[in-house]
Write a protein that holds these residues in place. Structure first.
Motif, PDB file in Angstrom:
ATOM      1  N   ASN A 281      17.416  16.885 -40.770  1.00  0.00           N
ATOM      2  CA  ASN A 281      17.431  17.982 -41.736  1.00  0.00           C
ATOM      3  C   ASN A 281      17.295  17.496 -43.173  1.00  0.00           C
ATOM      4  O   ASN A 281      16.791  18.219 -44.027  1.00  0.00           O
ATOM      5  N   ILE A 282      17.740  16.259 -43.427  1.00  0.00           N
ATOM      6  CA  ILE A 282      17.484  15.693 -44.757  1.00  0.00           C
ATOM      7  C   ILE A 282      15.977  15.517 -44.949  1.00  0.00           C
ATOM      8  O   ILE A 282      15.423  15.845 -46.003  1.00  0.00           O
ATOM      9  N   LEU A 283      15.308  15.041 -43.895  1.00  0.00           N
ATOM     10  CA  LEU A 283      13.841  14.924 -43.957  1.00  0.00           C
ATOM     11  C   LEU A 283      13.205  16.295 -44.192  1.00  0.00           C
ATOM     12  O   LEU A 283      12.308  16.456 -45.026  1.00  0.00           O
ATOM     13  N   ILE A 284      13.704  17.291 -43.441  1.00  0.00           N
ATOM     14  CA  ILE A 284      13.157  18.649 -43.585  1.00  0.00           C
ATOM     15  C   ILE A 284      13.321  19.124 -45.021  1.00  0.00           C
ATOM     16  O   ILE A 284      12.384  19.652 -45.628  1.00  0.00           O
ATOM     17  N   LEU A 285      14.522  18.888 -45.584  1.00  0.00           N
ATOM     18  CA  LEU A 285      14.770  19.289 -46.973  1.00  0.00           C
ATOM     19  C   LEU A 285      13.784  18.618 -47.915  1.00  0.00           C
ATOM     20  O   LEU A 285      13.213  19.270 -48.797  1.00  0.00           O
ATOM     21  N   GLY A 286      13.595  17.323 -47.724  1.00  0.00           N
ATOM     22  CA  GLY A 286      12.677  16.585 -48.595  1.00  0.00           C
ATOM     23  C   GLY A 286      11.295  17.210 -48.608  1.00  0.00           C
ATOM     24  O   GLY A 286      10.719  17.454 -49.673  1.00  0.00           O
ATOM     25  N   PHE A 287      10.786  17.510 -47.422  1.00  0.00           N
ATOM     26  CA  PHE A 287       9.433  18.068 -47.361  1.00  0.00           C
ATOM     27  C   PHE A 287       9.397  19.524 -47.815  1.00  0.00           C
ATOM     28  O   PHE A 287       8.409  19.982 -48.370  1.00  0.00           O
ATOM     29  N   LEU A 288      10.505  20.256 -47.592  1.00  0.00           N
ATOM     30  CA  LEU A 288      10.536  21.644 -48.058  1.00  0.00           C
ATOM     31  C   LEU A 288      10.516  21.713 -49.582  1.00  0.00           C
ATOM     32  O   LEU A 288       9.833  22.545 -50.173  1.00  0.00           O
ATOM     33  N   PHE A 289      11.261  20.808 -50.225  1.00  0.00           N
ATOM     34  CA  PHE A 289      11.245  20.798 -51.695  1.00  0.00           C
ATOM     35  C   PHE A 289       9.857  20.456 -52.215  1.00  0.00           C
ATOM     36  O   PHE A 289       9.371  21.053 -53.174  1.00  0.00           O
ATOM     37  N   PHE A 290       9.229  19.505 -51.550  1.00  0.00           N
ATOM     38  CA  PHE A 290       7.857  19.140 -51.908  1.00  0.00           C
ATOM     39  C   PHE A 290       6.959  20.368 -51.797  1.00  0.00           C
ATOM     40  O   PHE A 290       6.171  20.680 -52.701  1.00  0.00           O
ATOM     41  N   LEU A 291       7.142  21.090 -50.680  1.00  0.00           N
ATOM     42  CA  LEU A 291       6.325  22.274 -50.445  1.00  0.00           C
ATOM     43  C   LEU A 291       6.548  23.330 -51.521  1.00  0.00           C
ATOM     44  O   LEU A 291       5.609  23.867 -52.106  1.00  0.00           O
ATOM     45  N   LEU A 292       7.827  23.587 -51.828  1.00  0.00           N
ATOM     46  CA  LEU A 292       8.129  24.660 -52.776  1.00  0.00           C
ATOM     47  C   LEU A 292       7.757  24.291 -54.206  1.00  0.00           C
ATOM     48  O   LEU A 292       7.245  25.106 -54.960  1.00  0.00           O
ATOM     49  N   LEU A 293       8.016  23.033 -54.580  1.00  0.00           N
ATOM     50  CA  LEU A 293       7.826  22.654 -55.993  1.00  0.00           C
ATOM     51  C   LEU A 293       6.383  22.293 -56.316  1.00  0.00           C
ATOM     52  O   LEU A 293       5.912  22.523 -57.410  1.00  0.00           O
TER      53      LEU A 293
ATOM     54  N   LEU B  39      10.857  33.462 -46.174  1.00  0.00           N
ATOM     55  CA  LEU B  39      11.071  32.703 -44.935  1.00  0.00           C
ATOM     56  C   LEU B  39      11.317  31.223 -45.232  1.00  0.00           C
ATOM     57  O   LEU B  39      12.228  30.600 -44.681  1.00  0.00           O
ATOM     58  N   VAL B  40      10.502  30.660 -46.137  1.00  0.00           N
ATOM     59  CA  VAL B  40      10.667  29.237 -46.453  1.00  0.00           C
ATOM     60  C   VAL B  40      12.040  28.988 -47.074  1.00  0.00           C
ATOM     61  O   VAL B  40      12.720  28.008 -46.735  1.00  0.00           O
ATOM     62  N   ILE B  41      12.460  29.889 -47.944  1.00  0.00           N
ATOM     63  CA  ILE B  41      13.771  29.692 -48.583  1.00  0.00           C
ATOM     64  C   ILE B  41      14.895  29.847 -47.551  1.00  0.00           C
ATOM     65  O   ILE B  41      15.891  29.120 -47.592  1.00  0.00           O
ATOM     66  N   LEU B  42      14.709  30.750 -46.593  1.00  0.00           N
ATOM     67  CA  LEU B  42      15.691  30.883 -45.505  1.00  0.00           C
ATOM     68  C   LEU B  42      15.800  29.575 -44.717  1.00  0.00           C
ATOM     69  O   LEU B  42      16.906  29.126 -44.403  1.00  0.00           O
ATOM     70  N   VAL B  43      14.651  28.984 -44.426  1.00  0.00           N
ATOM     71  CA  VAL B  43      14.657  27.717 -43.687  1.00  0.00           C
ATOM     72  C   VAL B  43      15.426  26.665 -44.478  1.00  0.00           C
ATOM     73  O   VAL B  43      16.231  25.905 -43.931  1.00  0.00           O
ATOM     74  N   LEU B  44      15.166  26.652 -45.790  1.00  0.00           N
ATOM     75  CA  LEU B  44      15.828  25.690 -46.672  1.00  0.00           C
ATOM     76  C   LEU B  44      17.349  25.881 -46.642  1.00  0.00           C
ATOM     77  O   LEU B  44      18.123  24.928 -46.478  1.00  0.00           O
ATOM     78  N   THR B  45      17.784  27.139 -46.754  1.00  0.00           N
ATOM     79  CA  THR B  45      19.217  27.433 -46.725  1.00  0.00           C
ATOM     80  C   THR B  45      19.828  27.012 -45.392  1.00  0.00           C
ATOM     81  O   THR B  45      20.913  26.422 -45.348  1.00  0.00           O
ATOM     82  N   LEU B  46      19.108  27.328 -44.309  1.00  0.00           N
ATOM     83  CA  LEU B  46      19.609  26.966 -42.985  1.00  0.00           C
ATOM     84  C   LEU B  46      19.763  25.454 -42.842  1.00  0.00           C
ATOM     85  O   LEU B  46      20.701  24.977 -42.217  1.00  0.00           O
ATOM     86  N   SER B  47      18.833  24.727 -43.468  1.00  0.00           N
ATOM     87  CA  SER B  47      18.926  23.267 -43.432  1.00  0.00           C
ATOM     88  C   SER B  47      20.246  22.804 -44.036  1.00  0.00           C
ATOM     89  O   SER B  47      20.958  21.976 -43.461  1.00  0.00           O
ATOM     90  N   PHE B  48      20.572  23.349 -45.220  1.00  0.00           N
ATOM     91  CA  PHE B  48      21.848  22.997 -45.870  1.00  0.00           C
ATOM     92  C   PHE B  48      23.018  23.363 -44.971  1.00  0.00           C
ATOM     93  O   PHE B  48      23.953  22.574 -44.800  1.00  0.00           O
ATOM     94  N   LEU B  49      22.960  24.570 -44.381  1.00  0.00           N
ATOM     95  CA  LEU B  49      24.050  25.030 -43.518  1.00  0.00           C
ATOM     96  C   LEU B  49      24.226  24.114 -42.311  1.00  0.00           C
ATOM     97  O   LEU B  49      25.348  23.781 -41.927  1.00  0.00           O
TER      98      LEU B  49
END
Lengths: 628, 125
Positions: free
Chosen positions: A130-142, A9-19
């Motif tokens: 969405n750039i903000l979302i990406l930033g925090f998602l990468f933090f979350l995943l990594l 789910l988290v990776i889907l959110v990440l992909t959707l952010s890019f899209l």
């Protein structure tokens, strides 16, 4: 199992952010009036998946799935259901997922509810968010993935910090997060406004509801946190100028300044650049606060999740945010000419901003100065409550005065015919103050001034309430409620500070201690086994000789087994006029217990007036709805 | 008329505040200004640790010996460093800490003043 669902789910959110970023950047170039349907759809999917991922984690906590490291580290099968759920956001990883949830939900809501505004502006907002979302998602995943799994699966979890097992604390983080993370949306909108040139009055209209929502939740979150500290930390205080409390105050000062200036931008179409700065600053300060708290740089009682490796990532992200917002701001900055008359409402709103900036920077200096001094000179100092009280409290006096008279001025220019009314009110305040002073006790010159200023604001607000009832002009109501709340808050804090009775002493079972007109009789000790802790309960008979009232107070020492911790539960008897507050703690290697006994006047009134401040904001939100 | 009111108010204030000197040192106030060194951000007054209990005894003893509040702080600073007091003393290192907030306040006031002045100027033209 849950681990993989969560990760997917988290990776889907990440992909959707890019899209979304990709599609939005394409759509900006089209000259059509409306945003493409597929962007709405992508955003809706993104929101759904994020919320689902959070539910997955909640389910993990509820069914105690210890294959998730996060659940293993922060939960336990013996924990009550409510705290299993609350445990989801009671730790760093889970709260970061909540953070991402709010970013995404606000992103979607802003997209949907602002359809009357410029397309380019809305798309830029979506991209920045969405750039903000990406930033925090990468933090979350990594770095902080709540869905990391553990093998072999442990049979039992380590449990949640007992101090956090409390109803006020369970609802406090979500409130604060809506308040602080909600600020992200007008950070994004401010950037979008600079990028698309969609500024001025209409920009103010597009973000004002969002600013109000964040302000209400921040205010409420801070109050609930303070209430929790009052009865859970067992010191009888409600504000400690603790680094974490200070960190939560910084964005609050900024957003309060923003909320006021925004009215000027909407009514007078001026101060645009300043509003943009405040929009950017509020969210930057929210992230700064999180960074300082989570990185463990600050020494605080409230720190439950600190780890230096997190600090470095947040610091990096924060620097990027500050750097890029500065660049965009200065490349797009246009000089404004100001037109402010001394006797006008907008000038007094600037005065509010002046004080807010002072409060904000004082707290910031108090927080950061020891860190810099330590790095530069290797001298460690503590900046605590005395510093903040000495520097800030004197300036609260003029602040209260301005708060009372400011709203009485009209926009652009007003006459001074109502000055005499102010003088009569001040006179009234002085007389009330003298009465309190002579009948109840002596206090310092500064306290005199504080009382006079607070009573002045209260009187002025009461007159305003009467006017509103007579004229049925409900649009002034939210302001009056909040200002009255603030006046009452300062007044009751003043009374509480002046007339608190506080004693610290050691007692043995069977002993009696007399304090003023109270007698504390330590009668007995009981031991009780509860589901997840063992309690040592002291039975105290408290006699008040003034009105011959006998009360029993039962403070506890709780021994939690998982994780093994001692907590001290205060016994509190609340009345409208005062709280009786008693805590006990064991003294090592002796039969004696350390007792703290306090009689704190008007505690409940302090909470009510603080709640009134945020109530004003909520009233305004409902008014807006009726207007549309 | 306005000025008379103000003078009256100030007179009343001054007369009311004369009686307020209370020299007695409150033990708890001293505890609250000291940091518990072994705790996470708690003061001596708030902490239940052994360290806090020891410091409380030290403060009590020194007060009984007739030392002033400042002397007690200085004694503890010489033993544990400046980290132990919550109110940093005004010295070379901490000068900026105490001074900067007021400087900021003054600068803010000036900015406000100039904005209003300039607006008046704009209107005259």
């Amino acid at each position: 199992m849950l681990s993989s669902i969560g990760n997917i789910l988290v990776i889907l959110v990440l992909t959707l952010s890019f899209l979304i970023i990709y599609n939005a950047s394409l759509d900006i170039k089209f000259s059509s009036q409306s945003i493409k349907k597929n962007i709405y759809k992508l955003s809706l999917f993104q929101t759904t998946f994020t919320v689902l991922s959070f539910f997955t984690l909640i389910i993990g906590f509820v069914i105690s799935d210890f294959s998730l490291i996060n659940v293993y580290e922060n939960s336990h099968t013996a924990k009550p259901f409510f705290y299993k759920v609350a445990g989801t956001w009671g730790n760093h990883e889970g709260s970061l997922l909540l953070w991402v949830n709010i970013l995404v939900i606000f992103s979607y809501l802003f997209l949907v509810f602002n359809h009357i505004h410029d397309k380019k502006f809305r798309l830029y907002t979506l991209i920045v968010q969405n750039i903000l979302i990406l930033g925090f998602l990468f933090f979350l995943l990594l770095n902080s993935n709540p869905f990391n799994s553990i093998y072999p699966i442990p049979l039992e979890g380590l449990g949640l910090n007992p101090i956090l097992q409390d109803p006020a604390l369970a609802i406090h983080p979500p409130l604060l997060y809506v308040g602080f993370v909600g600020c992200s949306i007008f950070f994004s909108a401010a950037m979008a406004s600079l990028l698309s040139g969609y500024g001025g009055k209409i920009f103010a209209q597009s973000i004002k509801t969002w600013v109000k929502i964040s302000w209400c939740f921040q205010t409420l979150g801070i109050i609930v946190g303070s209430i929790w500290a009052y009865y859970e930390l067992g010191w009888g205080g409600f504000w400690f100028w603790d680094p974490v409390e200070n960190a939560s105050l910084l964005p609050w000062f900024a957003i309060t300044a923003l909320m006021h200036s925004l009215i000027v931008l909407e009514k007078r179409n001026t101060l645009y650049s300043w509003v943009i700065i405040l929009c950017l600053l509020t969210f930057i300060l929210s992230v700064t606060g999180t960074f300082l708290v989570r990185s463990g740089i600050l020494n605080s009682v409230h720190t439950f999740a600190s780890d230096p490796s997190r600090g470095i990532y947040i610091l990096l992200f924060l620097s990027l945010m500050i750097f890029s917002s500065l660049i965009i701001f200065f490349t797009k900055y246009k000089k404004e000419t100001y037109n402010f008359n001394l006797k006008s409402r907008e000038t007094f709103i600037l005065v509010n901003n002046w004080f807010m900036a002072f409060f904000l920077l004082t707290v910031l200096i108090g927080m950061l100065y020891p860190i810099f001094l330590d790095v530069l000179t290797n001298v460690k100092i503590s900046v605590g409550p005395p510093f903040f009280n000495i520097v800030i409290i004197p300036l609260v006096v003029p602040f209260l005065f301005f708060m009372a008279i400011g709203p009485k001025f009209g926009w652009v220019k007003s006459r001074n015919k109502f000055f005499y009314k102010f003088f009569f009110l001040i006179l009234g305040a002085v007389i009330i103050n003298i009465l309190i002073f002579y009948f109840f006790g002596k206090y310092s010159f500064l306290s005199n001034l504080i009382f006079i200023a607070a009573i002045f604001l209260i009187l002025q607000s009461c007159i305003d309430v009467k006017k509103i009832i007579n004229n049925k002009n409900k649009f002034e109501l939210p302001r009056v409620i909040s200002h009255l709340g603030f006046g009452l808050l300062v007044f009751f804090i003043g009374v509480n500070y002046q007339f608190s009775l506080e004693e610290d002493f050691n007692l043995k079972v069977g002993e009696i201690k007399k304090i003023n007109n109270y007698e504390v009789n330590f009668q007995d000790i009981k031991i009780k086994d509860n589901k997840n802790y063992k309690a040592v309960i002291g039975i105290f008979k408290l006699t008040n000789f003034k009105n011959n009232l006998v009360q029993y107070l039962e403070p506890e020492i709780r021994i939690y087994s998982n994780p093994e911790t001692l907590t001290y539960e205060a016994a509190i008897k609340t009345k409208i006029t005062s709280d009786l507050y008693l805590t006990m703690s064991n003294v090592s290697r002796s039969d004696y217990y350390n007792i703290k006994f306090q009689n704190k006047p008007f505690m409940i009134c302090i909470w009510i007036s603080a709640l009134m401040i945020s109530l004003g904001g909520f009233v305004q939100l409902t008014l807006k709805k009726n207007e549309d | 008329m306005k000025i008379k009111f103000f003078l009256f108010i100030i007179c009343v204030l001054i007369t009311t505040s004369i009686h307020t000197s209370e020299n007695q040192i409150k033990l708890l106030e001293v505890y609250k200004n000291l940091r518990c060194l072994v705790c996470q951000g708690q003061s001596i007054a708030d902490s239940n640790s052994d360290f806090a209990a020891t410091i409380k005894l030290v403060v009590q003893d020194q007060l009984n010996e007739g030392k002033t509040e400042a002397e007690i702080y200085n004694f503890l600073i010489s033993k544990y460093g400046e980290w132990i007091v919550y109110q940093p003393s005004l010295n070379k290192n901490n000068f900026l800490l105490w001074f900067l907030p007021y400087l900021i306040f003054a600068v803010g006031g000036l900015v406000l003043f100039f904005i209003i002045q300039k607006s008046r100027h704009n209107k005259d033209n």
